[in-house]
Design an enzyme around this catalytic site. Structure first.
Site, PDB file in Angstrom:
ATOM      1  N   SER A  18       0.854  -1.193   0.000  1.00  0.00           N
ATOM      2  CA  SER A  18       0.000   0.000   0.000  1.00  0.00           C
ATOM      3  C   SER A  18       0.893   1.247   0.000  1.00  0.00           C
ATOM      4  CB  SER A  18      -0.918  -0.022   1.213  1.00  0.00           C
ATOM      5  OG  SER A  18      -0.140  -0.088   2.377  1.00  0.00           O
ATOM      6  N   LYS A  22      -1.161   5.505  -5.520  1.00  0.00           N
ATOM      7  CA  LYS A  22      -2.149   5.222  -6.582  1.00  0.00           C
ATOM      8  C   LYS A  22      -3.021   6.432  -6.841  1.00  0.00           C
ATOM      9  CE  LYS A  22      -4.666   1.856  -5.180  1.00  0.00           C
ATOM     10  NZ  LYS A  22      -4.347   1.285  -3.967  1.00  0.00           N
ATOM     11  N   LEU A  24      -2.323   9.555  -6.394  1.00  0.00           N
ATOM     12  CA  LEU A  24      -1.570  10.570  -7.132  1.00  0.00           C
ATOM     13  C   LEU A  24      -1.445  10.182  -8.601  1.00  0.00           C
ATOM     14  CD1 LEU A  24       1.403  11.541  -4.817  1.00  0.00           C
ATOM     15  CD2 LEU A  24      -0.352  13.040  -5.760  1.00  0.00           C
ATOM     16  N   ILE A 154      -8.542  -9.665   0.693  1.00  0.00           N
ATOM     17  CA  ILE A 154      -9.862 -10.314   0.627  1.00  0.00           C
ATOM     18  C   ILE A 154     -10.949  -9.257   0.388  1.00  0.00           C
ATOM     19  CG2 ILE A 154     -11.605 -11.555   1.980  1.00  0.00           C
ATOM     20  CD1 ILE A 154      -9.304 -12.988   3.390  1.00  0.00           C
ATOM     21  N   LYS A 195      10.060  -9.362  -9.541  1.00  0.00           N
ATOM     22  CA  LYS A 195       9.212 -10.489  -9.142  1.00  0.00           C
ATOM     23  C   LYS A 195       7.906 -10.070  -8.457  1.00  0.00           C
ATOM     24  CE  LYS A 195      10.569 -14.408  -9.330  1.00  0.00           C
ATOM     25  NZ  LYS A 195      10.663 -15.141 -10.597  1.00  0.00           N
ATOM     26  N   GLY A 360      -8.987  20.093  14.389  1.00  0.00           N
ATOM     27  CA  GLY A 360      -8.734  18.935  15.231  1.00  0.00           C
ATOM     28  C   GLY A 360      -9.852  18.695  16.217  1.00  0.00           C
ATOM     29  N   CYS A 387     -10.519  26.306  11.618  1.00  0.00           N
ATOM     30  CA  CYS A 387     -11.538  25.571  12.368  1.00  0.00           C
ATOM     31  C   CYS A 387     -11.177  25.528  13.860  1.00  0.00           C
ATOM     32  CB  CYS A 387     -11.730  24.183  11.770  1.00  0.00           C
ATOM     33  SG  CYS A 387     -13.353  23.522  12.165  1.00  0.00           S
ATOM     34  N   LEU A 388     -10.599  24.446  14.351  1.00  0.00           N
ATOM     35  CA  LEU A 388     -10.166  24.445  15.749  1.00  0.00           C
ATOM     36  C   LEU A 388      -9.212  25.619  15.991  1.00  0.00           C
ATOM     37  CD1 LEU A 388      -9.972  23.045  18.545  1.00  0.00           C
ATOM     38  CD2 LEU A 388      -8.029  21.768  17.645  1.00  0.00           C
ATOM     39  N   GLN A 391     -11.147  28.500  17.057  1.00  0.00           N
ATOM     40  CA  GLN A 391     -11.659  28.340  18.424  1.00  0.00           C
ATOM     41  C   GLN A 391     -10.539  28.572  19.438  1.00  0.00           C
ATOM     42  OE1 GLN A 391     -13.490  24.433  18.222  1.00  0.00           O
ATOM     43  NE2 GLN A 391     -15.015  25.098  16.730  1.00  0.00           N
ATOM     44  N   HIS A 513     -12.794  25.307   6.435  1.00  0.00           N
ATOM     45  CA  HIS A 513     -11.530  24.675   6.008  1.00  0.00           C
ATOM     46  C   HIS A 513     -11.134  25.158   4.610  1.00  0.00           C
ATOM     47  CE1 HIS A 513     -11.064  21.725   9.266  1.00  0.00           C
ATOM     48  NE2 HIS A 513     -12.389  21.768   9.323  1.00  0.00           N
ATOM     49  N   GLU A 515      -8.391  25.025   3.236  1.00  0.00           N
ATOM     50  CA  GLU A 515      -7.400  24.133   2.607  1.00  0.00           C
ATOM     51  C   GLU A 515      -8.023  23.186   1.587  1.00  0.00           C
ATOM     52  OE1 GLU A 515      -8.403  24.007   5.749  1.00  0.00           O
ATOM     53  OE2 GLU A 515      -8.377  21.987   6.602  1.00  0.00           O
TER      54      GLU A 515
HETATM   55  N1  GLN Z   1     -13.478  20.113  17.384  1.00  0.00           N
HETATM   56  C1  GLN Z   1     -13.968  21.327  16.856  1.00  0.00           C
HETATM   57  C2  GLN Z   1     -15.460  21.265  16.549  1.00  0.00           C
HETATM   58  O1  GLN Z   1     -16.031  20.207  16.463  1.00  0.00           O
HETATM   59  C3  GLN Z   1     -13.188  21.735  15.614  1.00  0.00           C
HETATM   60  C4  GLN Z   1     -13.384  20.793  14.471  1.00  0.00           C
HETATM   61  C5  GLN Z   1     -12.343  20.960  13.386  1.00  0.00           C
HETATM   62  O2  GLN Z   1     -11.312  21.589  13.592  1.00  0.00           O
HETATM   63  N2  GLN Z   1     -12.579  20.379  12.230  1.00  0.00           N
HETATM   64  O3  GLN Z   1     -16.085  22.269  16.391  1.00  0.00           O
END
Ligand code: GLN
Length: 543
Positions: A18, A22, A24, A154, A195, A360, A387-388, A391, A513, A515
């Site tokens: 693995s 693939k 890419l 499998i 091989k 996160g 995101c996090l 926060q 996000h 990104e």
């Molecule tokens: N844990 C945070 C939330 O649920 C941030 C989520 C994240 O960063 N994707 O709001």
């Protein structure tokens, strides 16, 4: 008579081990075919039994990649979107878990009219339906389907059986099997060995699939004699034995590498597609900027999965894209949030042009991230929070600028006296996991005159979300009075989407996000702005 097939189908399988890249390879083939003027669609089949990767830990599976429609998918879909212009939806990622769930639901609904429900034909038909659905939905000239896992697993068998039957049905001139394999260098023997490739091809042929193109992953050139050997033993013409060497600088070299091996020409020949050659000048320019950038900077990514290559995949890629936008090479420094907790931020963040706190879940490393955000705010170090990361910025500001002692997110401290980040009402009722967060594309309106509006060059944007918690609007006034600006909100003003700090060179965080929407040839404006600020900081310091 069946109606003539307009769409062409390419199936990408993988052998030997693995992590061969693939995804890419599939994405690069997509990029090449697109540059030949063809409309491509890419799709990934994953043999595991999770219904989608949304509930899987990054330790298990790397990042969860979110699509416009909120589907939580495999990170290979990120490669597909970054390398091509194809629009992906939840149709484009299918797991065994989803297939079985559908088949069992159909059975319970009596849709099989009393028949015995079996892997062949019921499971395989469900898989084939997905290929047809993507073809119909996208109206692509070529549908590229990548089969996850390794030949011989499998779990993968129903998918392989399904594509074997599918290829038979659409006819040889409309379907092509590309097998990505590994040709290891054995040091003791001083040579590359074929091989494992022979055996994995034999395994495919056992189940009735004859790959016509072999993409050989290797760490050094695949010489002519070796190509001939693979050709002979694996029953493919020598020009269909393709070398895909480890890249020197960047994954964005792969399409150019495959073009040098004439893989796109070969595919078009096999599938009877008459197209002009691919103009890859855009890709060449990207590589030029990556290999010999005018400027350089260093970005610290403060996270808890820093040892894992794939946990922040799209974030790392988007940082690189921000570099491309500024003709700036970026060294990504992985900063362990827990180390900051132990040793303080100054040591870990020294010599960086900027820091990024990615998304996160879970408590580990949170205090380290808060210390990093505080350091960035107080020392005018560029900060991008995702995101996090938004926060974290809110908690930090509440604690240290508003003096709200013990301020926290309810995710990490349900009993906090100051829940500056808390659960949305609709989320409080949800008990089931999987697809239950605030997910997918949502609109954000931007404040005129803000840095965000300036960077986007727009007042209404759409970005992808994946979170449960939100900034607590009860504290909004207090934050604003202390100088924090919520420069992006949902159009109904209910949710805070972007914050920034005037007077700071770049202190910006978003609840979404970005990104996931960045591409090497279309760097995301927030990443471009962040890298520009990071470069300016180190540049000034070096003067
Ligand atoms: N844990 C945070 C939330 O649920 C941030 C989520 C994240 O960063 N994707 O709001």
């Amino acid at each position: 008579m069946n109606k003539p097939e307009k769409t062409k189908y390419i199936f990408v399988t993988g052998g030997v081990v693995s992590s061969l890249g693939k995804g890419l390879t599939a994405a690069s083939i997509g990029a090449l075919l697109e540059r030949r003027g063809l409309k491509v669609a890419l799709q990934k089949f994953d043999p595991y039994l999770n219904v989608d990767p949304g509930t899987m830990s990054p330790f298990q599976h790397g990042e969860v990649y979110v699509l416009d429609d909120g589907a939580e998918t495999d990170l290979d879909l990120g490669h597909y979107e970054r390398f091509t212009h194809c629009k992906l939806t939840r149709l484009n990622n299918l797991t065994s878990g989803r297939v079985y769930l559908t088949v069992i639901e159909n059975e319970r609904a009596g849709k099989y009219l009393g028949k015995t429900v079996q892997v062949i034909p019921h499971v395989t038909e469900e898989i084939q339906k997905r290929i047809r659905d993507v073809a119909a939905e996208t109206r692509a000239d070529v549908v590229i389907t990548e089969i996850g896992g390794t030949t011989g697993d499998i779990e993968g068998l129903p998918f392989l059986e399904a594509i074997r039957e599918f290829a038979l049905e659409v006819g040889a001139s409309n379907a092509l099997f590309v097998h990505v394999t590994y040709v290891p260098y054995i040091r003791a023997a001083g040579e590359l060995k074929t091989k494992p490739t022979q055996q994995s091809v034999a395994k495919l042929r056992e189940i009735g699939i004859t790959p016509q193109v072999l993409v050989c992953r290797c760490d050094r050139p695949l010489e002519k004699d070796l190509r001939q050997k693979i050709s002979l033993f694996c029953n493919v013409p020598v020009e269909a034995v393709i070398e895909e060497k480890d890249v020197d600088h960047s994954i964005y070299e792969v399409p150019l590498m495959l073009q040098r091996e004439r893989v796109d020409e070969l595919i078009c020949h096999y599938l009877g597609l008459a197209t002009p050659p691919a103009d890859m000048s855009v890709w060449q320019e990207i590589i030029r900027k990556l290999i010999a950038p005018q400027h350089r900077t260093r970005i610290g990514v403060v996270g808890k999965y820093i040892d894992l290559q794939d946990a922040y995949k799209s974030v790392y890629e988007a940082i690189i894209h921000g570099g491309i936008a500024n003709d700036c090479g970026v060294e990504i420094v992985k900063v362990d949030a827990e180390q900051i907790e132990k040793e303080g931020p100054a040591g870990s963040l020294q010599g960086l042009g900027g820091i990024l706190v990615p998304g996160g879940f879970g408590e580990r490393g949170i205090e380290g991230k808060i210390l990093a955000a505080q350091y960035a705010r107080e020392n005018k170090l560029p900060y991008l929070g995702l995101c996090l990361g938004l926060q974290i910025a809110v908690i930090e500001f509440a604690r240290h600028a508003l003096n709200l002692e013990g301020a926290h997110s309810q995710e990490f401290d349900p009993a906090t006296p100051h829940p500056v980040v808390d659960l949305q009402e609709e989320q409080k009722k949800i008990t089931q996991m999987g697809g239950t967060m605030r997910l997918g594309l949502q609109p954000t309106q931007l404040k005129p005159g803000s840095q965000a509006a300036w960077l986007y060059g727009a007042f209404l944007i759409q970005e992808r979300h994946r979170h449960r918690y939100e900034v607590n609007v009860a504290y909004k006034r207090q934050f604003e009075e202390a100088g924090l600006v919520f420069s992006g909100t949902t159009p109904d003003d209910r949710f805070m989407e972007i914050l920034e700090l005037p007077g700071h060179p770049f202190y910006l965080a978003c609840q979404f996000h970005p990104e996931f929407l960045s591409k090497p040839h279309q760097p995301h404006p927030l990443f471009s702005g962040f890298i520009a600020a990071a470069h300016a900081r180190l540049y000034k310091k070096s003067k």
